[in-house]
Scaffold this motif. Structure first.
Motif, mmCIF file in Angstrom:
data_model
loop_
_atom_site.group_PDB
_atom_site.id
_atom_site.type_symbol
_atom_site.label_atom_id
_atom_site.label_comp_id
_atom_site.label_asym_id
_atom_site.label_seq_id
_atom_site.Cartn_x
_atom_site.Cartn_y
_atom_site.Cartn_z
ATOM 1 N N ASP A 143 69.628 48.562 45.577
ATOM 2 C CA ASP A 143 69.465 47.145 45.237
ATOM 3 C C ASP A 143 68.079 46.902 44.663
ATOM 4 O O ASP A 143 67.080 47.023 45.369
ATOM 5 C CB ASP A 143 69.670 46.279 46.485
ATOM 6 N N THR A 144 68.016 46.570 43.388
ATOM 7 C CA THR A 144 66.736 46.250 42.747
ATOM 8 C C THR A 144 66.551 44.755 42.519
ATOM 9 O O THR A 144 65.531 44.329 41.974
ATOM 10 C CB THR A 144 66.625 46.972 41.384
ATOM 11 N N SER A 145 67.508 43.971 42.949
ATOM 12 C CA SER A 145 67.473 42.536 42.648
ATOM 13 C C SER A 145 66.335 41.804 43.357
ATOM 14 O O SER A 145 65.939 40.721 42.934
ATOM 15 C CB SER A 145 68.809 41.888 43.035
ATOM 16 N N VAL A 146 65.824 42.388 44.442
ATOM 17 C CA VAL A 146 64.780 41.702 45.207
ATOM 18 C C VAL A 146 63.381 41.954 44.640
ATOM 19 O O VAL A 146 62.399 41.399 45.144
ATOM 20 C CB VAL A 146 64.820 42.135 46.690
ATOM 21 N N TYR A 147 63.276 42.772 43.589
ATOM 22 C CA TYR A 147 61.970 43.087 43.025
ATOM 23 C C TYR A 147 61.763 42.379 41.696
ATOM 24 O O TYR A 147 62.697 42.153 40.939
ATOM 25 C CB TYR A 147 61.822 44.605 42.832
ATOM 26 N N ARG A 148 60.496 42.042 41.418
ATOM 27 C CA ARG A 148 60.122 41.408 40.162
ATOM 28 C C ARG A 148 59.557 42.454 39.205
ATOM 29 O O ARG A 148 59.095 43.514 39.646
ATOM 30 C CB ARG A 148 59.061 40.329 40.399
ATOM 31 N N PRO A 149 59.531 42.179 37.904
ATOM 32 C CA PRO A 149 58.903 43.108 36.961
ATOM 33 C C PRO A 149 57.450 43.418 37.315
ATOM 34 O O PRO A 149 56.965 44.527 37.066
ATOM 35 C CB PRO A 149 59.016 42.373 35.620
ATOM 36 N N THR A 150 56.758 42.433 37.906
ATOM 37 C CA THR A 150 55.359 42.658 38.276
ATOM 38 C C THR A 150 55.216 43.638 39.428
ATOM 39 O O THR A 150 54.111 44.089 39.728
ATOM 40 C CB THR A 150 54.693 41.329 38.654
ATOM 41 N N ASP A 151 56.326 43.968 40.105
ATOM 42 C CA ASP A 151 56.284 44.934 41.202
ATOM 43 C C ASP A 151 56.315 46.375 40.712
ATOM 44 O O ASP A 151 56.094 47.294 41.497
ATOM 45 C CB ASP A 151 57.476 44.719 42.156
ATOM 46 N N ASP A 152 56.602 46.577 39.414
ATOM 47 C CA ASP A 152 56.820 47.933 38.909
ATOM 48 C C ASP A 152 55.641 48.855 39.174
ATOM 49 O O ASP A 152 55.811 49.983 39.644
ATOM 50 C CB ASP A 152 57.120 47.902 37.406
ATOM 51 N N SER A 153 54.425 48.392 38.844
ATOM 52 C CA SER A 153 53.255 49.254 39.019
ATOM 53 C C SER A 153 53.004 49.555 40.494
ATOM 54 O O SER A 153 52.623 50.676 40.850
ATOM 55 C CB SER A 153 52.020 48.610 38.388
ATOM 56 N N ARG A 154 53.241 48.560 41.358
ATOM 57 C CA ARG A 154 53.038 48.784 42.793
ATOM 58 C C ARG A 154 54.042 49.798 43.322
ATOM 59 O O ARG A 154 53.697 50.708 44.088
ATOM 60 C CB ARG A 154 53.186 47.466 43.556
ATOM 61 N N LEU A 155 55.307 49.638 42.920
ATOM 62 C CA LEU A 155 56.334 50.564 43.377
ATOM 63 C C LEU A 155 56.078 51.966 42.832
ATOM 64 O O LEU A 155 56.288 52.966 43.547
ATOM 65 C CB LEU A 155 57.714 50.066 42.948
ATOM 66 N N GLY A 156 55.628 52.060 41.579
ATOM 67 C CA GLY A 156 55.305 53.371 41.020
ATOM 68 C C GLY A 156 54.202 54.057 41.795
ATOM 69 O O GLY A 156 54.253 55.268 42.045
ATOM 70 N N ALA A 157 53.182 53.286 42.203
ATOM 71 C CA ALA A 157 52.080 53.859 42.982
ATOM 72 C C ALA A 157 52.551 54.320 44.354
ATOM 73 O O ALA A 157 52.162 55.392 44.834
ATOM 74 C CB ALA A 157 50.963 52.827 43.121
ATOM 75 N N ILE A 158 53.408 53.516 44.991
ATOM 76 C CA ILE A 158 53.938 53.893 46.313
ATOM 77 C C ILE A 158 54.757 55.175 46.220
ATOM 78 O O ILE A 158 54.617 56.093 47.048
ATOM 79 C CB ILE A 158 54.791 52.740 46.886
ATOM 80 N N LEU A 159 55.623 55.256 45.212
ATOM 81 C CA LEU A 159 56.439 56.450 45.039
ATOM 82 C C LEU A 159 55.565 57.671 44.756
ATOM 83 O O LEU A 159 55.832 58.769 45.258
ATOM 84 C CB LEU A 159 57.438 56.236 43.905
ATOM 85 N N GLY A 160 54.514 57.480 43.959
ATOM 86 C CA GLY A 160 53.590 58.579 43.697
ATOM 87 C C GLY A 160 52.925 59.075 44.967
ATOM 88 O O GLY A 160 52.762 60.281 45.179
ATOM 89 N N ASP A 161 52.542 58.143 45.841
ATOM 90 C CA ASP A 161 51.923 58.525 47.116
ATOM 91 C C ASP A 161 52.909 59.290 48.000
ATOM 92 O O ASP A 161 52.525 60.249 48.684
ATOM 93 C CB ASP A 161 51.428 57.278 47.853
ATOM 94 N N LEU A 162 54.174 58.886 47.989
ATOM 95 C CA LEU A 162 55.177 59.572 48.814
ATOM 96 C C LEU A 162 55.426 60.990 48.312
ATOM 97 O O LEU A 162 55.553 61.928 49.109
ATOM 98 C CB LEU A 162 56.483 58.777 48.824
ATOM 99 N N VAL A 163 55.499 61.161 46.992
ATOM 100 C CA VAL A 163 55.686 62.511 46.441
ATOM 101 C C VAL A 163 54.464 63.376 46.764
ATOM 102 O O VAL A 163 54.597 64.536 47.177
ATOM 103 C CB VAL A 163 55.929 62.450 44.924
ATOM 104 N N SER A 164 53.263 62.818 46.600
ATOM 105 C CA SER A 164 52.048 63.561 46.938
ATOM 106 C C SER A 164 52.029 63.933 48.417
ATOM 107 O O SER A 164 51.635 65.047 48.783
ATOM 108 C CB SER A 164 50.807 62.726 46.595
#
Length: 308
Positions: A143-164
């Motif tokens: 479900d991506t409906s709860v996220y805004r376009p402005t959340d993209d960079s934050r979510l990308g950073a979080i995912l990067g931290d999880l992979v690291s």
């Protein structure tokens, strides 16, 4: 990636991509297939990324070089876009499904030579860091409906931290059998890589560096003592070197270059630059302009690019 179907199956693929800045999250449902990343394809195009996939149904076999690995349901595996491999995916009960993430290598805060140790290795997604990453991927793709376009960079950073974190967790498990001095040096290299990737951040301090690696600031200080330079002096040197390179290559204002590399005060940057290199940044730029050889002008024809 070269894709071919299993001789016993039809060719049916459904794929959905979600983009969070430079990070791509994807889901796939498909019939048994063979995926190949060949040396020829790599030479034609290499995005310099890691891909971490989670198998949700079916089974998979990976071969690369002289190595092989098998993966079952709810196991993670990592691929490197710069390395050839072959994946054979099969199923005895319906289509195969998986979810995964593709992330630029530069966003994984670990030395590449070390991160490569995770490539091809089965990692459980049922517990620990593997479960955290798997849960995040499944949640985002459900479900991506709860996220805004402005959340993209934050979510990308979080995912990067999880992979690291996943890469670091596996490496730390391997390092337990190493001599203490080797572990210290490995940690120091990992911290240096982290610093290089965050030089632009003015909030990069001893405390934030130590917290990111779950160590005390005093231990961080001791790690850098081995090289005879305090940690923040090392950070300042790295920033100044990059600023000096930009001064010789870019026409942007000096204060913008300073801010680009984490200097919030132009006066402090000028003073530090003059102390390090014996001349103010503006004078250094002028010197480089006068010493660069004049190149003959070359006319260039514009043309359309094709991508492999």
């Amino acid at each position: 990636m070269c894709v071919s179907r299993d001789r016993t199956a039809g060719f049916a693929v459904y794929q959905r991509n979600l983009h969070f800045d430079a990070v791509r999250v994807w889901t796939m449902t498909f019939q048994p297939m063979v995926f190949q990343r060949t040396a020829t394809l790599i030479s034609q195009s290499d995005p310099e990324t890691y891909r971490v996939g989670l198998l949700l149904s079916g089974a998979m076999q990976r071969s690369w070089g002289r190595q092989e690995a098998n993966y079952g349901k709810y196991e993670l595996h990592a691929d490197d876009s710069s390395q050839p491999f072959e994946l054979r995916v099969r199923s005895t009960h319906g289509p195969i499904s998986c979810v995964g993430i593709e992330i630029p290598k530069k966003q994984v805060t670990l030395p590449r030579g070390r991160a490569d140790r995770l490539i091809g290795r089965p990692v459980s997604a049922r517990n620990g860091i593997g479960a955290l990453l798997a849960g995040a991927l499944l949640h985002l793709t459900t479900d991506t409906s709860v996220y805004r376009p402005t959340d993209d960079s934050r979510l990308g950073a979080i995912l990067g931290d999880l992979v690291s974190a996943l890469f670091a967790h596996v490496m730390e498990e391997d390092d337990r059998g190493l001599p203490p001095e080797t572990r210290r040096r490995t940690l120091a290299l990992r911290i240096q890589q982290f610093i290089r990737q965050h030089l632009h951040d003015p909030q990069l301090t001893r405390d934030t560096i130590a917290a990111a690696h779950h160590i005390s600031t005093s231990y961080l200080h001791r790690l850098f003592q081995d090289d005879g330079i305090p940690v923040m002096a090392w950070v300042r040197h790295q920033r100044l070197e990059r600023a000096r390179n930009d001064l010789a290559l870019h026409a942007m204002p000096v204060h913008e270059i300073a801010a680009r590399w984490g200097f919030t005060c132009h006066t402090d940057f000028t003073r530090a630059f003059r102390t390090a290199y014996g001349t103010p940044p503006r004078d250094y730029r002028q010197q480089k302009l006068h010493t660069q050889p004049t190149r003959p002008s070359v006319s260039r024809n514009s043309g359309a690019k094709t991508s492999a």
